[in-house]
Write a protein that holds these residues in place. Structure first.
Motif, short mmCIF file in Angstrom:
data_model
loop_
_atom_site.label_atom_id
_atom_site.label_comp_id
_atom_site.label_asym_id
_atom_site.label_seq_id
_atom_site.Cartn_x
_atom_site.Cartn_y
_atom_site.Cartn_z
N GLU A 215 7.17 -0.45 -1.94
CA GLU A 215 6.58 -0.67 -0.88
C GLU A 215 6.97 0.37 0.16
O GLU A 215 8.22 0.88 0.34
CB GLU A 215 6.99 -2.20 -0.32
N GLY A 216 6.03 0.66 1.13
CA GLY A 216 6.39 1.56 2.14
C GLY A 216 5.26 2.70 2.05
O GLY A 216 4.89 2.95 1.03
N ASP A 217 4.97 3.43 3.12
CA ASP A 217 4.04 4.40 3.32
C ASP A 217 4.83 5.73 2.86
O ASP A 217 6.10 6.03 3.13
CB ASP A 217 3.69 4.64 4.82
N ASP A 218 3.98 6.77 2.40
CA ASP A 218 4.47 8.20 2.66
C ASP A 218 3.68 8.96 3.27
O ASP A 218 2.50 9.49 2.73
CB ASP A 218 4.78 8.36 1.17
N PRO A 219 3.82 9.27 4.55
CA PRO A 219 2.75 10.16 5.19
C PRO A 219 2.83 11.63 4.94
O PRO A 219 1.67 12.08 4.89
CB PRO A 219 3.61 10.13 6.63
N ARG A 220 3.46 11.92 3.71
CA ARG A 220 3.18 13.37 3.31
C ARG A 220 2.49 13.35 1.94
O ARG A 220 2.50 14.28 1.33
CB ARG A 220 4.56 13.80 3.31
N ALA A 221 2.05 12.20 1.46
CA ALA A 221 1.60 12.03 0.19
C ALA A 221 0.38 13.00 -0.02
O ALA A 221 -0.19 13.10 0.85
CB ALA A 221 1.25 10.53 -0.01
N LYS A 222 0.26 13.49 -1.06
CA LYS A 222 -0.80 14.59 -1.08
C LYS A 222 -2.10 13.77 -1.76
O LYS A 222 -3.24 14.17 -1.44
CB LYS A 222 -0.32 15.42 -2.50
N ILE A 223 -2.00 12.42 -2.13
CA ILE A 223 -3.10 11.80 -2.24
C ILE A 223 -2.90 10.29 -1.79
O ILE A 223 -2.07 9.64 -1.94
CB ILE A 223 -3.38 11.31 -3.96
N LYS A 224 -4.00 9.93 -0.85
CA LYS A 224 -3.76 8.67 -0.22
C LYS A 224 -4.84 8.02 -0.37
O LYS A 224 -6.30 8.54 -0.03
CB LYS A 224 -3.70 9.15 1.46
N LEU A 225 -4.81 6.77 -0.83
CA LEU A 225 -5.95 5.89 -0.94
C LEU A 225 -6.11 4.75 0.22
O LEU A 225 -4.71 4.11 0.55
CB LEU A 225 -5.95 5.30 -2.34
N THR A 226 -6.89 4.41 0.84
CA THR A 226 -7.18 3.38 2.19
C THR A 226 -8.10 2.64 1.76
O THR A 226 -9.28 2.80 1.35
CB THR A 226 -7.28 4.03 3.46
N SER A 227 -7.68 1.26 1.96
CA SER A 227 -9.08 0.15 1.39
C SER A 227 -8.29 -1.30 1.96
O SER A 227 -7.08 -1.29 2.40
CB SER A 227 -9.23 -0.10 -0.02
N THR A 228 -9.17 -2.23 2.16
CA THR A 228 -8.75 -3.59 2.53
C THR A 228 -8.05 -3.97 1.19
O THR A 228 -8.02 -3.60 0.01
CB THR A 228 -9.96 -4.31 2.82
N SER A 229 -7.17 -5.11 1.23
CA SER A 229 -6.64 -5.65 0.19
C SER A 229 -7.67 -6.35 -0.80
O SER A 229 -7.36 -6.28 -2.03
CB SER A 229 -5.70 -7.01 0.56
N ASP A 230 -8.64 -7.06 -0.51
CA ASP A 230 -9.60 -7.52 -1.41
C ASP A 230 -10.25 -6.46 -2.30
O ASP A 230 -10.59 -6.67 -3.39
CB ASP A 230 -10.71 -8.54 -0.50
N ASP A 231 -10.90 -5.31 -1.47
CA ASP A 231 -11.04 -4.25 -2.13
C ASP A 231 -10.27 -3.71 -3.10
O ASP A 231 -10.82 -3.17 -4.44
CB ASP A 231 -11.97 -3.23 -1.31
N LEU A 232 -8.98 -3.61 -2.91
CA LEU A 232 -8.19 -3.06 -3.96
C LEU A 232 -7.97 -3.88 -5.19
O LEU A 232 -8.16 -3.40 -6.34
CB LEU A 232 -6.65 -2.83 -3.24
N VAL A 233 -7.91 -4.95 -4.80
CA VAL A 233 -7.71 -5.96 -5.84
C VAL A 233 -8.95 -5.98 -6.78
O VAL A 233 -9.13 -6.07 -8.12
CB VAL A 233 -7.50 -7.72 -5.55
#
Length: 112
Positions: free
Chosen positions: A60-78
């Motif tokens: 758990e936790g963010d990595d602002p330097r991540a090379k790949i970033k996925l953003t979604s809502t919780s329902d869409d992720l599931v």
């Protein structure tokens, strides 16, 4: 709205799917990149490493330097991980956002 635990479980399920198909996944994703998954409606993030077609070190936790970033809502992720939401249409409609370099996007597209 899905819970934090359901989102964590979905990401762990995705990691398990990739691990179960390690040879095939490694052929499609033959790189080592930091990965972040941001869940907008819960205000949380997870991060890990995408290595040789597998997700490792998921926490758990963010990595602002991540090379790949996925953003979604919780329902869409599931729904995405469960196969109830088509990844390509979710991405093209903006329901799921993926930030990555051009060559990484081309490789990730093989999984979509």
């Amino acid at each position: 709205m899905a819970t934090v635990e359901e989102c964590r479980a979905a990401l762990e399920k995705l990691a398990a799917k990739l691990a179960a198909n390690a040879v095939e996944a490694r052929e499609k994703l033959d790189f080592d990149r930091s990965l972040a998954c941001r869940i907008t409606d819960l205000g949380i993030a997870f991060h890990g490493q995408l290595q040789n077609g597998q997700i490792t070190g998921l926490s758990e936790g963010d990595d602002p330097r991540a090379k790949i970033k996925l953003t979604s809502t919780s329902d869409d992720l599931v729904a995405l991980v469960a196969g109830q939401l088509n990844a390509m249409s979710a991405w093209t409609s903006g329901r799921v956002k993926i930030e990555a370099g051009v060559f990484d996007l081309l490789k990730l597209r093989k999984l979509l």
